[in-house]
Design a protein around this motif. Structure first.
Motif, short mmCIF file in Angstrom:
data_model
loop_
_atom_site.label_atom_id
_atom_site.label_comp_id
_atom_site.label_asym_id
_atom_site.label_seq_id
_atom_site.Cartn_x
_atom_site.Cartn_y
_atom_site.Cartn_z
N TYR A 127 -101.67 35.03 26.46
CA TYR A 127 -101.03 36.08 25.66
C TYR A 127 -100.67 37.31 26.52
O TYR A 127 -101.38 38.13 26.42
CB TYR A 127 -101.74 36.16 24.58
N ASP A 129 -98.11 39.46 26.35
CA ASP A 129 -97.89 40.63 25.52
C ASP A 129 -99.28 41.37 25.18
O ASP A 129 -99.07 42.66 25.29
CB ASP A 129 -96.89 40.62 24.34
N SER A 130 -100.16 40.60 24.71
CA SER A 130 -101.26 41.18 23.90
C SER A 130 -102.40 41.57 25.15
O SER A 130 -103.60 41.96 25.02
CB SER A 130 -101.77 40.46 22.91
N GLN A 131 -102.29 40.96 26.41
CA GLN A 131 -103.16 41.13 27.43
C GLN A 131 -104.32 40.47 27.20
O GLN A 131 -105.54 41.06 27.29
CB GLN A 131 -103.06 42.72 28.17
#
Length: 143
Positions: A127, A129-131
């Motif tokens: 993920y 984008d959410s790191q």
């Protein structure tokens, strides 16, 4: 094992496996740190997940804190997240204490993902984008 819960600010340094057995007090401490921060509910975390995370630490030569984004997730928390995101499974393994979302500050997320996949211990999701990287003890699969 060293853990840091990014939502509660709690840290834990613990030996959960010694002399061929799980250490029950350590498992209780891990369950608490990995609780659902939305409801404060605690559940048993799958010891196999802890062994998998420990294998990941060994593979990376990591002795620093793994940052927990999500550990156990109560059904009501999961339902809310599922309603607001395509990336949350309706029947998430987080609800069974069999999944963890992590990051390791200072390490490239792609490298963490690749190392987790190489263990072939269950599901691994990336993920960006959410790191975080998702790991679970279900069947081997990647996304």
């Amino acid at each position: 094992m060293r853990l840091y819960n990014t939502h509660t600010g709690e840290s834990l340094r613990s030996v959960f496996w010694a002399e061929g057995e799980f250490v029950s007090d350590a498992l209780k401490d891990i369950n608490k740190v990995m609780r659902d921060h939305r409801t404060n509910k605690i559940a048993d975390i799958d010891p196999q997940l802890l062994l998998l995370v420990d294998q990941l630490n060994d593979k990376l030569g990591n002795n620093r804190e793994l940052h927990i984004i999500s550990g156990y997730r109560a059904p009501e928390s999961n339902a809310k997240l599922h309603a607001n995101s395509n990336g949350v499974a309706k029947r998430s393994m987080h609800m069974d204490g069999k999944a963890i979302d992590i990051r390791l500050p200072g390490k490239d997320l792609k490298m963490l993902h690749k190392a987790a996949m190489s263990l072939r211990g269950g599901g691994v999701g990336y993920y960006a984008d959410s790191q975080f990287v998702h790991m679970d003890t279900g069947r081997v699969r990647y996304w």
